[in-house]
Design a protein around this motif. Structure first.
Motif, PDB file in Angstrom:
ATOM      1  N   GLU A  81       0.828  -1.205   0.000  1.00 24.05           N
ATOM      2  CA  GLU A  81       0.000   0.000   0.000  1.00 24.05           C
ATOM      3  C   GLU A  81       0.861   1.253   0.000  1.00 24.05           C
ATOM      4  N   GLN A  82       1.970   1.217   0.729  1.00 23.42           N
ATOM      5  CA  GLN A  82       2.856   2.373   0.800  1.00 23.42           C
ATOM      6  C   GLN A  82       3.459   2.698  -0.556  1.00 23.42           C
ATOM      7  N   LEU A  87       3.536   6.453  -5.022  1.00 22.55           N
ATOM      8  CA  LEU A  87       3.363   6.631  -6.463  1.00 22.55           C
ATOM      9  C   LEU A  87       2.302   7.694  -6.748  1.00 22.55           C
ATOM     10  N   ASN A  88       1.184   7.629  -6.031  1.00 25.80           N
ATOM     11  CA  ASN A  88       0.094   8.581  -6.257  1.00 25.80           C
ATOM     12  C   ASN A  88       0.446   9.983  -5.780  1.00 25.80           C
ATOM     13  N   ASP A  89       1.342  10.075  -4.803  1.00 24.12           N
ATOM     14  CA  ASP A  89       1.754  11.384  -4.301  1.00 24.12           C
ATOM     15  C   ASP A  89       2.744  12.079  -5.237  1.00 24.12           C
ATOM     16  N   SER A  90       3.297  11.317  -6.162  1.00 27.09           N
ATOM     17  CA  SER A  90       4.273  11.899  -7.085  1.00 27.09           C
ATOM     18  C   SER A  90       3.551  12.749  -8.135  1.00 27.09           C
ATOM     19  N   ARG A  91       4.302  13.582  -8.831  1.00 27.38           N
ATOM     20  CA  ARG A  91       3.714  14.479  -9.825  1.00 27.38           C
ATOM     21  C   ARG A  91       3.752  13.896 -11.228  1.00 27.38           C
ATOM     22  N   ARG A  92       3.967  12.618 -11.339  1.00 23.57           N
ATOM     23  CA  ARG A  92       3.999  11.986 -12.650  1.00 23.57           C
ATOM     24  C   ARG A  92       2.604  11.953 -13.271  1.00 23.57           C
ATOM     25  N   THR A  93       2.554  11.871 -14.585  1.00 20.29           N
ATOM     26  CA  THR A  93       1.278  11.697 -15.272  1.00 20.29           C
ATOM     27  C   THR A  93       0.811  10.260 -15.049  1.00 20.29           C
TER      28      THR A  93
END
Length: 207
Positions: A81-82, A87-93
């Motif tokens: 989960e971490q 991953l979701n907290d990153s600014r990637r598309t």
């Protein structure tokens, strides 16, 4: 002059047992991920954990029990989960996040427990005749990955990065391909990894 060590109290003994069991489960995850469930032997797990063959049986009755408890341990420790939270907290598309996840799926086992759990679950997805309790655990783990990846695919379709169509079906194709690779020879994919990941993502991305 002899130095006498005070005997461990019950709390210290319980802590030591938990640590030793976790040591064996971490080793088991690596061995299962690298060798596949069928080829893994208790002796291989003991060697990786740097403990005796007999000590493994002190904590577990069988290879199936080690497999079940190790996967459960990896999932419950929130390590998987971490990974998705980071991953979701990153600014990637969305497509970049899926690419990051795909790259992560093929990394060596020493990259972390979350990677090992995913690889084992994908291998077991194409194995028939699993005991019911292991099948249920693998099914639940599979649902976790679907729930974690679905928003990325939906967002990618919304932004025009990922091909249109039934999102669930598209994600199913993607995970089926990963499962097949994991069950076959993931070591092949680690050579020229970036190029192969790019090829794999072409089946879902708009070019």
């Amino acid at each position: 002059m002899k130095i006498y060590m005070a005997p461990l109290n019950e709390e210290q003994l319980d802590k030591k047992k938990r640590e030793r069991k976790e040591q064996i489960m971490r080793a088991a995850l690596k061995v299962f991920a690298d060798n596949g469930v069928k080829l893994t032997k208790i002796s291989m797990i003991a060697k990786e954990a740097k403990v005796s063959h007999g000590l493994v049986y002190h904590y577990f009755d069988s290879k199936d029990e080690i497999l079940y408890e190790s996967i459960e341990y990896g999932m419950q420790e929130n390590m998987v989960e971490q990974f998705f939270n980071d991953l979701n907290d990153s600014r990637r598309t969305p497509l970049e996040k899926i690419k990051q996840f795909t790259r992560f799926a093929f990394k060596e086992s020493d990259t972390g427990i979350s990677n090992m759990v995913f690889r084992i679950v994908q291998q077991l997805n194409v194995v028939n005749g699993l005991p019911d309790h292991i099948h249920e655990l693998v099914e639940n783990a599979g649902k976790f990955y679907i729930e974690a990846l679905t928003p990325l695919f939906l967002d990618g379709q919304k932004r025009g990065e990922i091909i249109q169509g039934d999102t669930e079906e598209l994600l199913g194709v993607y995970l089926t391909v990963l499962s097949s690779i994991m069950a076959d020879d993931p070591s092949f994919w680690r050579e020229n990894l970036e190029w192969k990941v790019e090829i794999l993502l072409r089946m879902i991305s708009i070019r």
